[in-house]
Design an enzyme around this catalytic site. Structure first.
Site, mmCIF file in Angstrom:
data_model
loop_
_atom_site.group_PDB
_atom_site.id
_atom_site.type_symbol
_atom_site.label_atom_id
_atom_site.label_comp_id
_atom_site.label_asym_id
_atom_site.label_seq_id
_atom_site.Cartn_x
_atom_site.Cartn_y
_atom_site.Cartn_z
ATOM 1 N N TYR A 1 -0.545 -59.218 61.669
ATOM 2 C CA TYR A 1 -0.920 -58.044 62.817
ATOM 3 C C TYR A 1 -1.011 -57.373 63.762
ATOM 4 O O TYR A 1 -1.569 -56.464 63.432
ATOM 5 C CB TYR A 1 -3.129 -59.163 63.167
ATOM 6 N N ASN B 1 -8.784 -57.696 75.340
ATOM 7 C CA ASN B 1 -9.806 -59.047 74.480
ATOM 8 C C ASN B 1 -11.318 -57.490 74.588
ATOM 9 O O ASN B 1 -12.201 -58.040 75.905
ATOM 10 C CB ASN B 1 -9.734 -60.142 74.883
ATOM 11 N N LEU C 1 -15.095 -65.586 70.855
ATOM 12 C CA LEU C 1 -15.019 -66.481 71.506
ATOM 13 C C LEU C 1 -16.391 -65.918 72.307
ATOM 14 O O LEU C 1 -17.349 -67.452 72.242
ATOM 15 C CB LEU C 1 -13.959 -66.695 73.271
ATOM 16 N N ARG D 1 -4.980 -73.730 69.366
ATOM 17 C CA ARG D 1 -4.610 -72.471 67.342
ATOM 18 C C ARG D 1 -3.467 -72.025 67.713
ATOM 19 O O ARG D 1 -3.094 -71.046 68.518
ATOM 20 C CB ARG D 1 -5.993 -71.534 67.778
#
Ligand code: UDP
Length: 328
Positions: free
Chosen positions: A140, A169, A189, A280
């Site tokens: 990405y 974000n 999130l 993650r």
């Protein structure tokens, strides 16, 4: 100006499209609705087509006398890009190049491109300035970096004027509750935590509690979508042929996963159970923007600097649209 907004029915694109229209621009939304939502775009302004459809792109730009493009259309999930890189190389690189070439054919030279902090990879220094080396650690981030480089080359060779805006974000929703975040499947999130508050999920999983941060959870710089939209509008006014702007967009303040969950508890009044989960893959521990350059160059100041204010707008959207745009 007459502005074509690719991906204008998506999360950041829809907020930007509305922001531009409110500033008096004539806005056309170009979206294939693969991730965007019909309900996020004014019906009389929406063109449903593919970026790869060069003929439709050129025709649209010519007919609508487009002066500038805002390019949001892309796939934007880190994990998915690792599992299915072909999708990212085709859509994010192939689609973007088709768009740039259609702009050339139609004589459009202004473009604001939606880039990302993921182009930096694992930063050597936090807060991150634009001088940080760009070494993406997933497909990405790499596909976005390739388009930043293409814009440099198109500026030099063909006189494009561009801004590559590297978001941290993106978070929150329009304060009137009309537009918001609706991804399928959801992986971000704040919407996930708020879905727990709505009773749609049992608990939020915290991806790693052993990071080298004060409370052990990852730190991110959450920036409100309307503040991003405002930066796009300001960047548009500064575009010059043959020149490029590369700017970080964040608030300069980081919040941990635990702090975000607490903010969601305060906004929603729900207990929001949380459970520990493994890290993650591909997650850096801490990403915080140094946005001094954007502030200086654009005269931009994010209005939302506090996580509670951001989450409050997100909660308003989720509460009034528990099934996202299906409720619209
Ligand atoms: N995160 C988490 N649980 C989730 C989703 C995300 O702990 O169910 C963490 C994730 O590891 C990261 C932060 O929340 O540290 C923000 O993740 P998100 O996917 O929203 O944005 P990203 O930082 O990947 O762009």
């Amino acid at each position: 100006m007459n502005i074509l907004v690719s991906g204008g029915a998506g999360y950041v694109g829809s907020h930007a499209a509305r922001w531009l229209a409110r500033a008096g621009h004539d806005v056309w939304i170009y979206d294939n609705l693969s991730q965007g939502h019909r309900g996020a775009a004014p019906p009389d302004r929406l063109i449903v087509a593919e970026l790869e459809d060069r003929e439709t792109l050129v025709r649209t730009m010519t007919e609508k006398r487009i002066d500038a493009v805002m390019h949001f259309a892309a796939n934007a999930l880190v994990g998915e890009s690792v599992e299915n890189p072909s999708k990212y190389y085709n859509n994010n690189i192939g689609g973007s190049i088709a768009l740039l070439d259609a702009m050339r054919s139609a004589g459009v030279w202004r473009i604001v491109f939606s880039s990302t902090t993921a182009t930096y990879g694992e930063p050597e220094q936090v807060p991150i300035t634009e001088q940080e080396p760009q070494k993406p650690i997933n497909p990405y981030g790499f596909t976005k970096l390739v388009i930043e480089r293409a814009l440099e080359d198109y500026a030099r060779a063909y006189g494009f004027g561009y801004a590559a805006l590297r978001y941290f974000n993106a978070a929150g929703a329009s304060p009137d509750g009309d537009l918001g975040e609706d991804h399928t499947p959801e992986s971000h999130l704040i919407p996930l935590v708020l879905q727990v508050a709505l009773g749609q999920r049992e608990a939020i999983s915290i991806f790693g509690e052993d990071w080298p941060t004060p409370d052990g959870t990852c730190i991110r710089d959450y920036v409100h979508v309307d503040d991003l939209a405002d930066a796009h509008l300001k960047a548009l006014e500064l575009l010059r042929p043959g020149e490029g702007l590369k700017l970080n967009l964040g608030t300069g303040r980081g919040y941990s996963v635990r702090e975000v969950i607490d903010a969601c508890r305060r906004a929603s009044g729900h207990a929001i159970p949380a459970k520990s989960a493994p890290r993650r893959p591909g997650d850096p521990a801490e990403l915080i923007a140094d946005s001094s350059l954007a502030k200086q160059v654009l005269g931009w100041t994010p209005k939302y600097t506090d996580i509670d204010a951001i989450v409050e707008t997100a909660w308003r959207w989720h509460k009034s649209h528990p099934r996202g745009y299906n409720d619209a």
